[in-house]
Enzyme design. Structure first.
Site, PDB file in Angstrom:
ATOM      1  N   SER A  61     -10.875  -6.081  -5.577  1.00  0.00           N
ATOM      2  CA  SER A  61     -10.801  -6.781  -6.861  1.00  0.00           C
ATOM      3  C   SER A  61     -11.831  -7.905  -6.968  1.00  0.00           C
ATOM      4  CB  SER A  61      -9.400  -7.365  -7.052  1.00  0.00           C
ATOM      5  OG  SER A  61      -8.424  -6.374  -6.829  1.00  0.00           O
TER       6      SER A  61
HETATM    7  N1  SAM Z   1      -6.165  -5.902  -3.228  1.00  0.00           N
HETATM    8  C1  SAM Z   1      -7.148  -4.943  -2.819  1.00  0.00           C
HETATM    9  C2  SAM Z   1      -8.355  -5.574  -2.188  1.00  0.00           C
HETATM   10  O1  SAM Z   1      -8.419  -6.809  -2.116  1.00  0.00           O
HETATM   11  O2  SAM Z   1      -9.205  -4.822  -1.735  1.00  0.00           O
HETATM   12  C3  SAM Z   1      -7.552  -4.065  -3.947  1.00  0.00           C
HETATM   13  C4  SAM Z   1      -6.625  -2.949  -4.106  1.00  0.00           C
HETATM   14  S1  SAM Z   1      -7.162  -1.609  -5.088  1.00  0.00           S
HETATM   15  C5  SAM Z   1      -7.579  -2.336  -6.633  1.00  0.00           C
HETATM   16  C6  SAM Z   1      -5.586  -0.849  -5.383  1.00  0.00           C
HETATM   17  C7  SAM Z   1      -5.010  -0.138  -4.196  1.00  0.00           C
HETATM   18  O3  SAM Z   1      -3.674   0.266  -4.492  1.00  0.00           O
HETATM   19  C8  SAM Z   1      -5.750   1.139  -3.810  1.00  0.00           C
HETATM   20  O4  SAM Z   1      -6.226   1.042  -2.513  1.00  0.00           O
HETATM   21  C9  SAM Z   1      -4.700   2.241  -3.978  1.00  0.00           C
HETATM   22  O5  SAM Z   1      -4.821   3.276  -3.031  1.00  0.00           O
HETATM   23  C10 SAM Z   1      -3.416   1.448  -3.790  1.00  0.00           C
HETATM   24  N2  SAM Z   1      -2.191   2.055  -4.347  1.00  0.00           N
HETATM   25  C11 SAM Z   1      -1.990   2.666  -5.527  1.00  0.00           C
HETATM   26  N3  SAM Z   1      -0.703   3.048  -5.644  1.00  0.00           N
HETATM   27  C12 SAM Z   1      -0.058   2.668  -4.508  1.00  0.00           C
HETATM   28  C13 SAM Z   1       1.289   2.764  -4.035  1.00  0.00           C
HETATM   29  N4  SAM Z   1       2.250   3.331  -4.744  1.00  0.00           N
HETATM   30  N5  SAM Z   1       1.576   2.244  -2.815  1.00  0.00           N
HETATM   31  C14 SAM Z   1       0.620   1.658  -2.057  1.00  0.00           C
HETATM   32  N6  SAM Z   1      -0.674   1.535  -2.459  1.00  0.00           N
HETATM   33  C15 SAM Z   1      -1.013   2.027  -3.674  1.00  0.00           C
END
Ligand code: SAM
Length: 215
Positions: A61
């Site tokens: 993000s």
């Molecule tokens: N906070 C992170 C960073 O600093 O890099 C960014 C995260 S990215 C925008 C969103 C993440 O949520 C992805 O890696 C995706 O695989 C994960 N995701 C989506 N649905 C999910 C779920 N139900 N449980 C766990 N992770 C999930």
């Protein structure tokens, strides 16, 4: 540009100048080396004012969004925090610096494994990481609930009750809510009588939260 200088400039121009005022959040953003959480070839772009690809069609993000979501959690240092969407592990590292314990869940194994290595390299051993890659895995971490703070770093169609159920009394949940193109940050606080008080923050654009009560 020297990466430490770039980090200070990022905090000054993207975080403080836009109104983030929680001193602890500012200190954490100054301390955590964001460039180790991006792919090596992108290290020079790590302090730019934007999200960046981290592989597997996912993103780290925008620094301002990380700071804002963290500030909305109002962490004092004693909390048990749940993060859904470990991604690169950068937001996790900020949380681990500001809270007592962090439980973080990621559904894409290679991202989770890389994040674990980055967190270990910073000796952030107060992070418990779970890989939720099986079909139909429930969102959250019910066995460890309740949590004082929950942050979801992926966009949901509405606030998942499975997560508000895992929130402690007095706890805060921050989550992007909207359609798959555009969302708004929602902050939900569980009051002492168990009711939920919701407020809306800025518009944002996150990858989808996958699963039941997600997409
Ligand atoms: N906070 C992170 C960073 O600093 O890099 C960014 C995260 S990215 C925008 C969103 C993440 O949520 C992805 O890696 C995706 O695989 C994960 N995701 C989506 N649905 C999910 C779920 N139900 N449980 C766990 N992770 C999930």
């Amino acid at each position: 540009m020297n990466l430490e200088f770039a980090r200070k400039k990022m905090v000054q121009e993207q975080i403080v100048a836009r109104g983030i005022s929680d001193r602890r959040v500012i200190e954490a953003m100054l301390k955590i080396p964001r460039h180790i959480f991006v792919q090596e070839a992108m290290a020079a772009q790590a302090y730019m004012d934007s999200p960046l690809p981290i592989g597997e069609k996912q993103t780290i993000s925008q620094p301002y969004m990380v700071a804002l979501m963290t500030e909305l959690l109002a962490l004092k240092g004693t909390e048990k925090v749940l993060e859904i969407g470990t991604g690169s592990g950068y937001q996790t590292a900020i949380l681990a610096t500001l809270a007592d314990r962090v439980y973080t869940a990621e559904r894409i194994r290679p991202l989770a494994l890389r994040a674990r290595k980055c967190l270990d390299s910073l000796a952030l051993f107060n992070v418990m990481l779970r890989i939720n890659d099986s079909e139909g895995s429930p969102i959250g971490w019910e066995e460890e609930a309740p949590f004082d703070a929950i942050i979801v770093t992926a966009g949901a169609p509405s606030v998942p009750t499975v997560l508000t159920d895992q929130l402690a009394v007095g706890g805060r949940l921050v989550i992007p809510v909207g359609d798959q193109g555009e969302q708004r940050l929602a902050r939900i606080e569980k009051k002492t009588d168990g009711t939920l008080e919701a407020s809306a923050s800025v518009g944002c654009r996150f990858v989808p939260l996958i699963g039941k009560q997600g997409w």
